[in-house]
Design a protein around this motif. Structure first.
Motif, PDB file in Angstrom:
ATOM      1  N   GLY A 111       9.992   9.330  -6.502  1.00 48.31           N
ATOM      2  CA  GLY A 111       9.229   9.106  -5.287  1.00 48.31           C
ATOM      3  C   GLY A 111       9.547  10.231  -4.324  1.00 48.31           C
ATOM      4  N   ASN A 113       6.947   5.444  -1.819  1.00 51.07           N
ATOM      5  CA  ASN A 113       5.976   5.505  -2.920  1.00 51.07           C
ATOM      6  C   ASN A 113       6.655   5.707  -4.275  1.00 51.07           C
ATOM      7  OD1 ASN A 113       3.895   5.231  -1.036  1.00 51.07           O
ATOM      8  ND2 ASN A 113       3.661   7.438  -0.813  1.00 51.07           N
ATOM      9  N   GLU A 155       0.836  -1.200   0.000  1.00 51.90           N
ATOM     10  CA  GLU A 155       0.000   0.000   0.000  1.00 51.90           C
ATOM     11  C   GLU A 155       0.874   1.255   0.000  1.00 51.90           C
ATOM     12  OE1 GLU A 155      -3.382   0.180  -0.098  1.00 51.90           O
ATOM     13  OE2 GLU A 155      -3.364  -2.001  -0.367  1.00 51.90           O
ATOM     14  N   PRO A 156       0.406   2.345  -0.626  1.00 50.07           N
ATOM     15  CA  PRO A 156       1.154   3.601  -0.564  1.00 50.07           C
ATOM     16  C   PRO A 156       1.231   4.127   0.869  1.00 50.07           C
ATOM     17  CG  PRO A 156      -0.554   3.697  -2.253  1.00 50.07           C
ATOM     18  CD  PRO A 156      -0.781   2.436  -1.476  1.00 50.07           C
ATOM     19  N   ASP A 207       7.912   5.282  -8.221  1.00 43.83           N
ATOM     20  CA  ASP A 207       7.497   4.905  -9.570  1.00 43.83           C
ATOM     21  C   ASP A 207       8.768   4.534 -10.311  1.00 43.83           C
ATOM     22  OD1 ASP A 207       4.633   5.353  -9.613  1.00 43.83           O
ATOM     23  OD2 ASP A 207       5.089   7.494  -9.460  1.00 43.83           O
ATOM     24  N   ARG A 251       4.801   0.818   0.610  1.00 44.31           N
ATOM     25  CA  ARG A 251       5.663   1.064  -0.546  1.00 44.31           C
ATOM     26  C   ARG A 251       6.877   1.894  -0.132  1.00 44.31           C
ATOM     27  NH1 ARG A 251       3.533  -1.092  -4.845  1.00 44.31           N
ATOM     28  NH2 ARG A 251       4.819   0.025  -6.344  1.00 44.31           N
TER      29      ARG A 251
END
Length: 188
Positions: A119, A77, A19-20, A79, A57
């Protein structure tokens, strides 16, 4: 700070998307400090929160290049963008990797040679990392953990069968199995 138990393949937290992180709290800061301590004690070059049983995350990384320059940080978080992988079989000498959640083993795996990761850091500041080579491999490996993927899930059929034999022999492949660096006799 504390060295945390590292979950071994088969634990549900390792096979579920994380989960973020909604907010960077003191609890998150403590988790990250514990992750660095655990990663260093293992020793490892990266550690994702799911590996210590936390479905968030977050991952830490630490790598020292041939010149001794340190590269260390945390990404919250993230990417990930990557160049397409070069076709062909991986070179077992140059493209093998291991995992703290499947300790003591290494298998060849082809990865993209260049990635960009964005992130935030522990202070909430933006992070933008563009790396290649082993640093790119580390970023992809840890990012996979956040999506519930272990590197062994990406292996070819022959290596996958070997992984399954090893897991059965060691009693892995089920929930609740972990090892603690500095206490248990396992290393990646």
């Amino acid at each position: 700070m504390a060295v945390l138990p590292i979950r071994i393949m088969g634990d549900p937290v390792l096979h579920s998307p994380a989960e973020p992180v909604a907010e960077i709290t003191d609890e998150i800061r403590t988790l990250v400090a514990d992750m660095f301590e655990t990663m260093d004690a293992a020793p490892g070059v990266g550690l994702a929160a799911p590996q210590v049983g936390v479905g968030l995350r977050i991952y830490t990384y630490s790598y020292q290049d041939d010149e001794g320059a340190p590269w260390r940080g945390v990404i919250i978080n993230p990417d990930l963008w990557m160049r397409p992988t070069v076709p062909g079989a991986p070179d077992p000498d140059e493209e093998s990797e291991g995992c703290l959640s499947f300790p003591g083993e290494r298998f060849p795996l082809r990865r993209s040679d260049e990635v960009i990761v964005t992130g935030t850091d522990l202070d909430g500041a933006p992070v933008h990392i563009q790396v290649d080579g082993w640093r790119a491999r580390i970023m992809q490996h840890e990012f996979d953990h956040l999506d519930g993927i272990l590197y062994i899930d990406r292996l070819d059929d022959a290596d996958w069968k070997t992984v399954q034999k090893i897991a059965r022999k060691r009693g892995w492949g089920r929930g609740g199995v972990a090892w603690t660096p500095g206490i248990d006799d396992l290393e990646a």
